[in-house]
Design a protein around this motif. Structure first.
Motif, short mmCIF file in Angstrom:
data_model
loop_
_atom_site.label_atom_id
_atom_site.label_comp_id
_atom_site.label_asym_id
_atom_site.label_seq_id
_atom_site.Cartn_x
_atom_site.Cartn_y
_atom_site.Cartn_z
N VAL A 1 0.81 -1.22 0.00
CA VAL A 1 0.00 0.00 0.00
C VAL A 1 0.84 1.27 0.00
O VAL A 1 0.29 2.37 0.00
CB VAL A 1 -0.96 0.02 1.21
CG1 VAL A 1 -1.97 -1.12 1.12
CG2 VAL A 1 -0.20 -0.06 2.52
N ALA A 2 2.17 1.16 0.03
CA ALA A 2 3.02 2.35 0.13
C ALA A 2 4.31 2.12 -0.63
O ALA A 2 4.69 0.99 -0.95
CB ALA A 2 3.31 2.70 1.59
N LEU A 3 4.99 3.24 -0.93
CA LEU A 3 6.28 3.23 -1.61
C LEU A 3 7.30 3.97 -0.74
O LEU A 3 6.94 4.86 0.03
CB LEU A 3 6.19 3.89 -2.98
CG LEU A 3 5.37 3.15 -4.04
CD1 LEU A 3 5.16 4.03 -5.26
CD2 LEU A 3 6.04 1.85 -4.44
N LEU A 4 8.57 3.60 -0.89
CA LEU A 4 9.64 4.17 -0.07
C LEU A 4 10.18 5.43 -0.75
O LEU A 4 10.62 5.40 -1.90
CB LEU A 4 10.76 3.15 0.10
CG LEU A 4 11.80 3.46 1.19
CD1 LEU A 4 11.15 3.44 2.57
CD2 LEU A 4 12.94 2.47 1.14
N VAL A 5 10.11 6.54 -0.02
CA VAL A 5 10.62 7.83 -0.49
C VAL A 5 11.51 8.41 0.60
O VAL A 5 11.02 8.70 1.70
CB VAL A 5 9.48 8.80 -0.84
CG1 VAL A 5 10.05 10.14 -1.30
CG2 VAL A 5 8.57 8.21 -1.90
N HIS B 1 17.60 -2.23 6.41
CA HIS B 1 16.86 -3.03 5.41
C HIS B 1 17.35 -2.69 4.01
O HIS B 1 16.62 -2.09 3.20
CB HIS B 1 15.36 -2.75 5.53
CG HIS B 1 14.80 -2.95 6.90
ND1 HIS B 1 14.51 -4.19 7.41
CD2 HIS B 1 14.51 -2.05 7.87
CE1 HIS B 1 14.04 -4.05 8.64
NE2 HIS B 1 14.04 -2.77 8.96
N PRO B 2 18.57 -3.08 3.67
CA PRO B 2 19.06 -2.78 2.30
C PRO B 2 18.32 -3.55 1.22
O PRO B 2 18.21 -3.07 0.09
CB PRO B 2 20.54 -3.18 2.37
CG PRO B 2 20.61 -4.18 3.48
CD PRO B 2 19.59 -3.76 4.49
N ASP B 3 17.81 -4.74 1.53
CA ASP B 3 17.08 -5.50 0.52
C ASP B 3 15.77 -4.81 0.16
O ASP B 3 15.38 -4.77 -1.02
CB ASP B 3 16.82 -6.92 1.02
CG ASP B 3 16.14 -6.92 2.39
OD1 ASP B 3 16.26 -5.90 3.10
OD2 ASP B 3 15.50 -7.92 2.75
N ILE B 4 15.08 -4.26 1.16
CA ILE B 4 13.84 -3.53 0.87
C ILE B 4 14.14 -2.29 0.04
O ILE B 4 13.41 -1.96 -0.91
CB ILE B 4 13.14 -3.15 2.19
CG1 ILE B 4 12.82 -4.41 3.02
CG2 ILE B 4 11.86 -2.37 1.91
CD1 ILE B 4 11.84 -5.34 2.39
#
Length: 691
Positions: free
Chosen positions: A317-321, A412-415
């Motif tokens: 439901v969200a994106l990383l910014v 969380h480098p993989d995320i």
């Protein structure tokens, strides 16, 4: 034990579950009738049902000869309803109230615990009920009587006054256009009483046939109340422990929470929130907050929540910014919705908001005018996008709302890597939709963002620009002199005789060697066009071992010929990409690993019968030099050679040509009239896909 001895078991009865009338059996509860009126005396005139609402309407005959029936009252009711005249529309054709209508209502919302039981020959057969309906008298005939009474009064009051009335004056009317309905307004309208009544009225009645108690059809249907087979396979529900069996018959009651105060539709308490599944909790929180660090999200979900499960759900439901989570656009703007400001559909709004989010992944600052110029949306929609995730700063623009979350990025480098791949895909879609230029793709460098904004005059700006140019010119001059000195020293050292040193040289040419750095993942260990595991084919001082030059030329010519027979027109950039793919498929030690420069590749293209097409691209094009070099196979030996040569001549004069011009030119040069389908076929098999 004493109680059990006083109450011994007299008989054990086998219980069977009948399925023949499953989801078809209803229980009708009739009102109390007079004692002198038995069940056999009731005659059903008609019956109809609305299956979705489980609503039944029955019309029953009244025994007018019964001593308990008041005849004068029945005549008075019939007179009030139908009046003195009798026709087909009359409710009571016999001028006597001789029938009554009953309408149903649901007696219980949950009927899963109720069943109809039939006892026969020491066996108890149970059939689950699908609904329990209470029948109550319907007094719609009184409404009909009131309507007719009002009509008569209106007719008496009107009289002949209509003949004396003058013609109505012309009146001015105002036309108003309704605004687009918002999502909240639509939900309120759908939940309103008028809308529900309208939906119920829209469902059509299904007329039923009534069969009496002693009818043969009724007797046949009653047999379905008995279990058709007594085998264990058809009664697996009854093979339960006593406690499970009792739980199935009498499940625990769930009290309906009708007395709780109704909260607004957009308000949800934390206690109610934590009763929902984890995915729904995260979706509701992100939809309301819109931008949130991961640590804050975990604190709102309560202690004991699995961080891994939260990470898995929040990515839906969200994106990383900038290390923070921003709710996705399609969550805020679902499908089939529109903007409350401009009426723009949700798909366009999602693209515009994705552009704003992508800009914040590139920089902490976004300019509102730039967003409006690219997305072509109204200022109100753009302002909504920016207010979701940023704060306005005077004379600077819009700054991202939260600071960069370094802790989450490090943990969380993989995320982070997965989100970067998602943003690359979104960027590719935005470039295709908005035709983004390089100035939009490269992030702007902001200096001294924390300082207060300064007002600089035009003269000061000119002086600052001149000083910056002089400074840059001095730095570039120093770097050039340094590189020139390094090149002289390297040339001097190269002339010395150093044993066991092998130097690779390209033929003297102004062309750069072919760059394969962009395809390192496809070279299977290639470094600068050479295979690291094989050294026998490496050139020494610009010369290949004996016989190797011919083999390399043959292999390269075979590759170029086969490539241009499949794709008649290629740019140098595309040809280099295909050549790197070809190298990746070759085994180690192949002759082509000896190193192929751009000059060798272009010469081989010209040697195989291809020609370079000097397409007049515009000077402001953003294409690279390799993309501006276009090569085409002049003669392929097929039926389209003449058409292809005409097309090459056309595109050598202009890089963009209309279809009708191409069609006219082909018709003149080839001497045949080509329709639109034939022109499309020629363009498809030729080269127009390059541009």
């Amino acid at each position: 034990m004493a109680n059990e001895e006083d109450d011994p078991i007299i008989q054990e009865i086998d219980v069977f579950l009948a399925r023949s009338l499953l989801e078809k059996l209803y229980l009708f509860q009739y009102p109390i009738r007079p004692a002198s009126m038995t069940y056999d005396d009731v005659t059903h005139l008609s019956a109809k049902i609305k299956p979705k609402q489980q609503k039944v309407e029955l019309e029953m005959a009244i025994d007018t000869l019964n001593p308990n029936y008041c005849r004068s009252k029945g005549e008075q009711i019939a007179l009030n309803v139908d009046g003195t005249c009798t026709d087909e529309t009359s409710t009571y054709s016999s001028k006597l109230m001789d029938k009554q209508t009953f309408c149903s209502s649901q007696a219980a919302s949950n009927v899963s615990r109720y069943a109809a039981a039939v006892y026969k020959k020491g066996e108890l057969h149970l059939t689950p009920l699908h609904g329990i309906l209470q029948l109550r008298p319907s007094f719609t005939y009184l409404d009909k009587a009131d309507a007719k009474h009002r009509e008569r009064e209106a007719a008496n009051e009107g009289g002949d006054s209509s003949q004396d009335e003058a013609e109505d004056d012309v009146k001015q009317i105002t036309v108003r256009f309704s605004r687009p309905e918002t999502e909240q307004a639509r939900q309120r309208r759908v939940q309103s009483y008028e809308f529900l009544q309208k939906r119920q009225a829209e469902e059509h009645w299904v007329h039923l046939h009534y069969y009496g108690l002693k009818d043969s059809r009724s007797e046949h249907e009653r047999q379905y109340l008995f279990s058709q087979g007594h085998g264990l396979a058809e009664n697996t529900e009854l093979i339960k422990s006593p406690s499970e069996y009792l739980m199935m018959l009498m499940p625990p009651s769930v009290e309906e929470e009708n007395d709780k105060p109704m909260a607004p539709s957009n308000v949800l308490s934390m206690a109610q929130l934590r009763t929902l599944p984890l995915a729904d909790q995260i979706k509701i929180l992100m939809k309301n907050v819109k931008v949130m660090p991961f640590a804050n999200l975990l604190s709102l979900l309560g202690s004991g929540t699995d961080a891994t499960a939260v990470l898995r759900c929040v990515q839906q439901v969200a994106l990383l910014v900038q290390g923070n989570w921003v709710v996705k656009s399609d969550v805020l703007y679902p499908k089939d919705t529109s903007s409350p400001h401009s009426g723009v559909p949700a798909e366009v709004l999602c693209r515009g908001r994705d552009f704003v989010m992508w800009k914040f992944t590139q920089d902490r600052w976004v300019v509102r005018k730039e967003v409006a110029a690219v997305t072509k949306l109204c200022p109100e929609d753009v302002k909504d996008f920016l207010e979701h995730m940023s704060v306005a700063r005077i004379n600077k623009g819009w700054e991202f709302m939260l600071p960069y979350d370094e802790d989450f990025v490090k943990k969380h480098p993989d995320i982070v890597q997965r989100q970067q791949m998602l943003w690359m895909g979104i960027q590719a879609k935005l470039e295709k939709v908005y035709n983004l230029l390089k100035e939009h793709l490269t992030p702007k460098k902001q200096e001294a963002q924390s300082a207060h904004p300064l007002l600089v005059s035009g003269e000061q700006r000119v002086n600052m620009a001149k000083a910056k140019v002089k400074q840059n010119y001095g730095q570039l001059e120093k770097e050039f002199q340094k590189q020139k000195a390094e090149m002289k020293s390297s040339d001097a050292s190269a002339r010395t005789d150093v044993p066991n040193i092998r130097i690779k040289e390209e033929p003297v040419s102004a062309e750069e060697p072919m760059d394969t750095s962009a395809h390192e993942g496809l070279n299977n260990g290639l470094v600068n066009g050479l295979h690291t595991a094989q050294g026998s084919m490496e050139p020494v001082n610009g010369h290949l071992p004996g016989g190797c030059i011919d083999r390399v030329a043959q292999e390269l010519k075979a590759f170029v010929s086969s490539t241009f027979k499949k794709q008649f027109v290629l740019t140098l950039s595309e040809l280099k990409r295909l050549f790197n793919l070809h190298l990746a498929s070759l085994p180690p030690g192949h002759t082509l690993f000896s190193g192929i420069s751009d000059k060798m590749l272009q010469d081989m293209v010209l040697d195989t019968g291809c020609k370079q097409i000097l397409v007049p691209f515009p000077p402001q094009t953003a294409a690279s030099p390799d993309e501006l070099k276009v090569y085409a196979l002049w003669e392929a030996g097929d039926t389209y050679d003449q058409h292809r040569q005409v097309l090459l001549e056309i595109f050598s004069k202009n890089y963009r040509v209309r279809r009708n011009v191409i069609q006219n030119q082909l018709s003149q040069e080839c001497g045949e009239d080509l329709n639109k389908q034939e022109v499309d076929r020629v363009l498809k098999v030729s080269f127009c896909s390059v541009w």
